[in-house]
Scaffold this active site. Structure first.
Site, PDB file in Angstrom:
ATOM      1  CE  LYS A 184      12.600 -81.344 -23.017  1.00 53.80           C
ATOM      2  NZ  LYS A 184      11.394 -80.731 -22.825  1.00 53.80           N
TER       3      LYS A 184
HETATM    4  C1  PLP Z   1       9.878 -81.040 -21.937  1.00 57.81           C
HETATM    5  C2  PLP Z   1       8.643 -81.413 -22.398  1.00 57.81           C
HETATM    6  C3  PLP Z   1       7.577 -80.357 -22.017  1.00 57.81           C
HETATM    7  C4  PLP Z   1       7.579 -79.212 -21.258  1.00 57.81           C
HETATM    8  O1  PLP Z   1       8.590 -78.358 -21.737  1.00 57.81           O
HETATM    9  P1  PLP Z   1       8.972 -77.157 -20.630  1.00 57.81           P
HETATM   10  O2  PLP Z   1       9.938 -76.159 -21.378  1.00 57.81           O
HETATM   11  O3  PLP Z   1       9.833 -77.650 -19.394  1.00 57.81           O
HETATM   12  O4  PLP Z   1       7.848 -76.913 -20.089  1.00 57.81           O
HETATM   13  C5  PLP Z   1       6.369 -80.573 -22.869  1.00 57.81           C
HETATM   14  N1  PLP Z   1       6.187 -81.580 -23.685  1.00 57.81           N
HETATM   15  C6  PLP Z   1       7.014 -82.605 -23.929  1.00 57.81           C
HETATM   16  C7  PLP Z   1       6.791 -83.761 -24.625  1.00 57.81           C
HETATM   17  C8  PLP Z   1       8.392 -82.283 -23.309  1.00 57.81           C
HETATM   18  O5  PLP Z   1       9.391 -83.274 -23.188  1.00 57.81           O
END
Ligand code: PLP
Length: 390
Positions: A184
């Site tokens: 991210k």
């Molecule tokens: C990455 C992601 C999540 C989950 O995030 P984590 O921190 O890995 O639990 C939820 N929603 C979307 C749209 C994502 O891209």
């Protein structure tokens, strides 16, 4: 061809993150403590929210936001078919019933008309995902929520830097949920955050994130005497550690520098791929700031001479890591079997999910890496269809 494999979504980690993590380790305080508290304060200030609670993932953030929203079994939460499975799983784990709707085929974002058509007397909340970093049409969603008395919980996993008509993503609904997963825009390894302006909800989320204990564990071991803690509900083990927060604070200070680097890469891809028979991201809305999390292209056999899945294999052979964000939710057997959903219920999400490929967009990419991605895309398409140039 590139000699080493370019890992998709590899994060940019520099000496200051390493120094911050080492300082945390040396401090002897690696669990939930002062770094987490500072990260919460700094993230809330960055986003302009009253309260921020750090947790260990966006999945946890979504789960706790949905619990704090007070959903009861049978309550329906409307979300998008074009998202990561965690969005839907969080609704299920909160005891509510997920309802998925189709997306705008140009943006991949939830379609407010489809939301309106899915509202029933049992609908309690809408969970939009700002897909790829592009803000959802929030004015339409907020108007629907107002008219029908619904909560809005924003999945901002792609949307740390996103703004919609001057309002930061994650502050327009009752809750905003963020991810600091390795791929991210701000990274803590694993990590997440809930934003809310509701002090009581923030306090409840804090309790739920640490076993349901009434006080943070680290306060128990402070130097002002032993304090008993009391369990007030059956909570979860969702707290963030200081090691993670030390990294997150350092990353947050560079969020604009990294966004600028991804903007350069974005512009370069748009220019280099303008003549290719592929879909490119829709133009950016002038009243928004895009978070630039994913650069997605659409590959179709009829136009490109090879299918999306053949393109994925060919890119790997060129040593370029690529991603798929996402197969539409009802492509997965669990949801089909449990809820009777079919990809054909959400044709735009179905078609996007079968065409889409995410190209590397990390701020870590060097100019040479970007050259390699561009050359690989052109080489693969040239071989497949005779287009793509030299
Ligand atoms: C990455 C992601 C999540 C989950 O995030 P984590 O921190 O890995 O639990 C939820 N929603 C979307 C749209 C994502 O891209």
């Amino acid at each position: 061809m590139r000699s080493d494999f370019l890992v998709f979504g590899s994060p940019r980690i520099e000496a200051d993150e390493m120094d911050a993590v080492l300082a945390c380790l040396r401090s002897g305080w690696i669990g939930t403590g002062p770094q987490v508290a500072a990260f919460e304060t700094e993230f809330a200030a960055y986003k302009g929210a009253s309260h921020a609670v750090a947790v260990n993932s966006c999945t946890a953030a979504l789960h706790l936001a949905l619990l704090a929203a007070g959903l009861a079994p049978g309550d329906e939460v409307i979300t998008t078919a074009m998202t990561f499975c965690a969005t839907v799983n969080a609704i299920i784990h909160a005891g509510a019933t997920p309802v998925i709707v189709d997306v705008d085929p140009a943006t991949g974002n939830i379609d407010p008309a489809a939301v309106a058509a899915a509202i029933t007397p049992r609908t309690r909340a809408v969970l939009p995902v700002h897909f790829a970093g592009r803000a959802c049409p929030m004015d339409a969603l907020l108007a629907l929520a107002e008219r029908h008395g619904l909560l809005i919980i924003e999945d901002c996993a792609h949307a740390i830097e996103t703004q919609y008509r001057g309002r930061p993503a994650g502050t327009m609904g009752q809750f905003g949920c963020f991810s600091f997963y390795v791929t991210k825009n701000v990274v803590t390894g694993e990590g997440g955050m809930v934003l809310t302006d509701d002090a009581a909800a923030a306090a409840r989320i804090k309790v739920l994130a640490l076993h349901g204990m009434s006080a943070d564990a680290w306060k128990r071991f402070g130097d002002d005497g032993y304090k008993h803690y009391y369990v007030t509900e059956a909570g979860f083990k969702y707290n963030m550690m200081d090691i993670q927060a030390a990294m997150g604070r350092t990353q947050l200070r560079k969020v604009e520098v990294y966004w600028q680097r991804r903007w350069e890469i974005w512009q370069r891809y748009l220019a280099e791929f303008a003549d290719l028979p592929i879909d490119l991201p829709a133009p950016l809305e002038p009243d928004q700031r895009h978070g630039l999390h994913l650069f997605t292209i659409g590959v179709e056999k009829a136009r490109c001479g090879l299918s999306r899945d053949e393109f994925l294999v060919a890119m790997r052979q060129q040593n370029i890591g690529v991603g798929v964000h996402y197969l539409a939710i009802p492509e997965h057997p669990y949801y089909r079997e449990r809820f009777g959903w079919s990809p054909d219920d959400v044709p735009h999400a179905r078609d996007l999910g079968r065409r889409t490929v995410s190209l590397p967009l990390s701020a870590k990419l060097t100019d040479q890496d970007v050259d390699d991605v561009v050359a690989a895309v052109r080489a693969v398409l040239r071989r497949a269809s005779g287009v793509g140039g030299a």
